[in-house]
Design an enzyme around this catalytic site. Structure first.
Site, short mmCIF file in Angstrom:
data_model
loop_
_atom_site.label_atom_id
_atom_site.label_comp_id
_atom_site.label_asym_id
_atom_site.label_seq_id
_atom_site.Cartn_x
_atom_site.Cartn_y
_atom_site.Cartn_z
N ASN A 12 -15.12 92.94 -45.07
CA ASN A 12 -15.45 93.87 -46.16
C ASN A 12 -16.87 94.38 -45.91
O ASN A 12 -17.83 93.65 -46.13
CB ASN A 12 -15.36 93.13 -47.50
CG ASN A 12 -15.81 93.98 -48.66
OD1 ASN A 12 -16.00 95.20 -48.52
ND2 ASN A 12 -15.97 93.36 -49.82
N TRP A 13 -16.98 95.61 -45.44
CA TRP A 13 -18.30 96.15 -45.09
C TRP A 13 -19.07 96.64 -46.32
O TRP A 13 -20.23 97.04 -46.20
CB TRP A 13 -18.15 97.29 -44.08
CG TRP A 13 -17.83 96.82 -42.69
CD1 TRP A 13 -17.72 95.52 -42.26
CD2 TRP A 13 -17.58 97.64 -41.54
NE1 TRP A 13 -17.42 95.50 -40.92
CE2 TRP A 13 -17.32 96.77 -40.45
CE3 TRP A 13 -17.53 99.01 -41.32
CZ2 TRP A 13 -17.05 97.25 -39.17
CZ3 TRP A 13 -17.25 99.49 -40.04
CH2 TRP A 13 -17.01 98.62 -38.98
N LYS A 14 -18.43 96.70 -47.46
CA LYS A 14 -19.11 97.15 -48.68
C LYS A 14 -19.77 98.51 -48.41
O LYS A 14 -19.19 99.33 -47.73
CB LYS A 14 -20.09 96.08 -49.17
CG LYS A 14 -19.41 94.69 -49.20
CD LYS A 14 -20.22 93.63 -49.85
CE LYS A 14 -19.41 92.32 -49.82
NZ LYS A 14 -20.06 91.24 -50.53
N HIS A 99 -12.33 93.34 -56.34
CA HIS A 99 -13.48 92.62 -55.79
C HIS A 99 -14.50 92.37 -56.91
O HIS A 99 -14.69 93.22 -57.78
CB HIS A 99 -14.13 93.42 -54.65
CG HIS A 99 -15.14 92.61 -53.90
ND1 HIS A 99 -16.43 92.46 -54.37
CD2 HIS A 99 -15.06 91.88 -52.77
CE1 HIS A 99 -17.09 91.67 -53.53
NE2 HIS A 99 -16.28 91.30 -52.55
N GLU A 101 -17.60 92.57 -57.04
CA GLU A 101 -18.64 93.60 -57.18
C GLU A 101 -18.11 94.81 -57.93
O GLU A 101 -18.84 95.46 -58.68
CB GLU A 101 -19.19 93.99 -55.79
CG GLU A 101 -20.07 92.89 -55.24
CD GLU A 101 -20.14 92.82 -53.72
OE1 GLU A 101 -19.74 93.80 -53.06
OE2 GLU A 101 -20.57 91.78 -53.21
N GLU A 171 -12.45 84.38 -54.01
CA GLU A 171 -13.87 84.54 -53.69
C GLU A 171 -14.71 84.08 -54.87
O GLU A 171 -14.91 84.83 -55.83
CB GLU A 171 -14.18 86.01 -53.39
CG GLU A 171 -13.42 86.58 -52.21
CD GLU A 171 -14.13 87.80 -51.65
OE1 GLU A 171 -14.52 87.75 -50.48
OE2 GLU A 171 -14.30 88.78 -52.37
N GLY A 177 -22.47 86.51 -50.74
CA GLY A 177 -23.77 87.03 -50.35
C GLY A 177 -24.92 86.10 -50.67
O GLY A 177 -26.08 86.50 -50.62
N SER A 216 -19.75 83.96 -48.13
CA SER A 216 -20.68 83.41 -47.13
C SER A 216 -19.97 82.74 -45.95
O SER A 216 -20.43 81.71 -45.44
CB SER A 216 -21.68 82.46 -47.79
OG SER A 216 -22.48 83.17 -48.73
N GLY A 237 -18.03 89.35 -45.76
CA GLY A 237 -18.94 90.47 -46.00
C GLY A 237 -20.03 90.51 -44.95
O GLY A 237 -19.85 91.00 -43.84
N GLY A 238 -21.20 89.94 -45.29
CA GLY A 238 -22.40 90.02 -44.45
C GLY A 238 -22.17 89.73 -42.97
O GLY A 238 -22.63 90.48 -42.11
P1 PGA Z 1 -20.16 87.61 -48.06
O1 PGA Z 1 -19.18 88.58 -48.91
O2 PGA Z 1 -19.38 87.16 -46.85
O3 PGA Z 1 -21.33 88.47 -47.69
O4 PGA Z 1 -20.51 86.47 -48.94
C1 PGA Z 1 -17.83 88.28 -49.05
C2 PGA Z 1 -17.14 89.33 -49.91
O5 PGA Z 1 -17.75 89.82 -50.88
O6 PGA Z 1 -15.98 89.72 -49.65
#
Ligand code: PGA
Length: 254
Positions: A12-14, A99, A101, A171, A177, A216, A237-238
């Site tokens: 997930n590149w956001k 998600h 976010e 999640e 994050g 994470s 994500g990250g």
């Molecule tokens: P993260 O994000 O790996 O940066 O914790 C995961 C996500 O939000 O899908």
């Protein structure tokens, strides 16, 4: 207990990697990651980078991609929004919904998430329903209740055939994050709760349902997370933004 299956590695590149960065990422990632038929790799770039991703993956159909969000309506006066019906023409075949976010920053409610899932299904996309608890909810002992509410709201709004096509991502919001990963035991427990909540819904097949862990995930912890009972893959994500790190994750268990 779920049967062993091939893992899903989802990125997930956001709001990171525009078209130029997407092309550069893919050039490097394609060198670092050979196709493997014992895993599924799917990337969720920002919508504006979907065409760049499609172009950069030419000749590599093993590198699937999807959209991070869609609007709950199909068409209309919704400035800035993207319709699920527009997505297949880009070559993307997957879509995220719910998600944390989106829920937190954009006010996506369980009812909206359910409608988005329907749009994704109507467009022939494979939806990933994201669920998870906040730290406050976990500390109040509400993990099970939160997951139950999120899953029930989504599944009650779908037909059996739609439910059968859903993928899930657990999640925990406190692990996204933050560098704070759920322990394999925490992940296994939550995945067990998600799986148990699916039973009773026509169309769901709990032992065979695919449930990803997100929060994470990095090259250093992918091995132990994938080994946790009931963890069928990861949503990253990250650590998916760097092609070398993402290739290391996608090589896990090979
Ligand atoms: P993260 O994000 O790996 O940066 O914790 C995961 C996500 O939000 O899908």
């Amino acid at each position: 207990m779920s049967e062993p299956r091939t893992p899903v590695f989802a990125a997930n590149w956001k709001m990171c990697h525009g078209p130029a960065e997407t092309a550069a990422f893919m050039e490097r990632f394609r060198e670092r990651h050979a196709p493997r038929d014992d895993a599924t790799v799917v990337v969720f770039p920002p919508a504006i980078s979907l065409p760049a991703f499609a172009e950069a993956r030419a000749g590599r159909p093993d590198l699937r991609f999807g959209v991070q969000d869609v609007h709950a309506e199909v068409e209309g006066a919704y400035t800035g929004a993207i319709s699920a019906a527009m997505v297949p023409a880009t070559g993307a075949t997957w879509g995220l919904a719910g998600h944390s976010e989106r829920r937190r920053e954009f006010g996506d409610t369980d009812a909206m998430v359910a409608r988005k899932l329907r749009r994704l299904l109507d467009a022939g996309l494979r939806p990933v329903l994201c669920v998870g608890e906040t730290l406050e909810e976990r500390e109040a002992g509400r993990l099970e209740a939160v997951l139950e509410t999120q899953i029930r709201a989504a599944l009650s709004a779908l037909h059996a055939e739609g439910r059968a096509r859903l993928v899930y991502a657990y999640e925990p919001v406190w692990a996204i994050g933050t560098g704070r990963t759920a322990s394999p035991a925490d992940a296994a427990e939550a995945h067990g709760i998600v799986r148990a909540r699916l039973s009773g819904f026509e169309g769901c097949d709990p032992p065979r349902s695919v449930i990803l862990y997100g929060g994470s995930v990095k090259p250093a912890n992918i091995g132990q997370l994938l080994a946790a009972p009931g963890v069928d893959g990861v949503l990253v994500g990250g650590a998916s933004l760097d092609p070398d790190s993402w290739a290391a994750i996608c090589g896990a268990g090979a």
